[in-house]
Design an enzyme around this catalytic site. Sequence first.
Site, short mmCIF file in Angstrom:
data_model
loop_
_atom_site.label_atom_id
_atom_site.label_comp_id
_atom_site.label_asym_id
_atom_site.label_seq_id
_atom_site.Cartn_x
_atom_site.Cartn_y
_atom_site.Cartn_z
N ASP A 72 0.86 -1.33 -0.07
CA ASP A 72 0.08 -0.12 0.13
C ASP A 72 0.81 1.31 -0.08
O ASP A 72 1.37 1.72 1.10
CB ASP A 72 -1.11 -0.10 1.21
N ILE B 223 6.20 2.20 5.54
CA ILE B 223 7.35 1.46 5.13
C ILE B 223 7.20 1.27 3.23
O ILE B 223 8.21 1.42 2.79
CB ILE B 223 7.39 -0.10 5.44
N CYS B 224 5.82 1.18 2.80
CA CYS B 224 5.89 1.20 1.50
C CYS B 224 6.41 2.66 0.53
O CYS B 224 6.94 2.59 -0.49
CB CYS B 224 4.54 0.84 0.95
N SER B 225 6.07 3.68 1.27
CA SER B 225 6.62 4.87 1.17
C SER B 225 8.03 5.08 1.21
O SER B 225 8.76 5.42 0.37
CB SER B 225 5.85 5.93 2.17
N THR C 187 9.67 2.96 -1.79
CA THR C 187 9.30 3.74 -2.95
C THR C 187 10.35 4.61 -3.16
O THR C 187 11.05 4.92 -4.15
CB THR C 187 8.01 3.94 -3.32
#
Length: 163
Positions: free
Chosen positions: A53, A58-60, A63
Amino acid sequence: MNVTKKGEVVEIIGVQPEVGTKAPAFSLKNLNDEIVNLSDFTGTPVLISVVPDIDTRICSLQTKRFNQEAATVAGVKFITISNNTKDEQANWCAAEGVDMEILHDTDGTFGNAYGLFIPAMGRLARGIFVIDKEGKITYEAISTEISEEPDYDKALEQAKAAR
């Protein structure tokens, strides 16, 4: 395969492709509604960063890290895939200043082909794949704990070696 989300076990359905095998083909749309095929990158190594997501911490971080690396690592195509909507991805990219190739897997095409869909969450598992110039997987890392960052250095080392 099972992974954990903050210690709670969740099941990933499907079978992940193995290192040394041909990477499963996929066709997904980018933020410009253009269809991007894995085959578009034949002859160029590809690092695929998969995040559950884009709007989570963490995904941010993952990425943004690969977006920074994409600007400095020549000869490797960096792609991030999530099953967020195009609008969610576009809004996040605009807010964070990210300009790398972001693909949305809203219909599960990639998640099914790569065995990364988590039904209980309705999201993809966190993972990284490196695909060499001939289209074979040379590195695969599925995070056993979804809420932890991946090993960036190892993934980057493998991507550089695939050039």
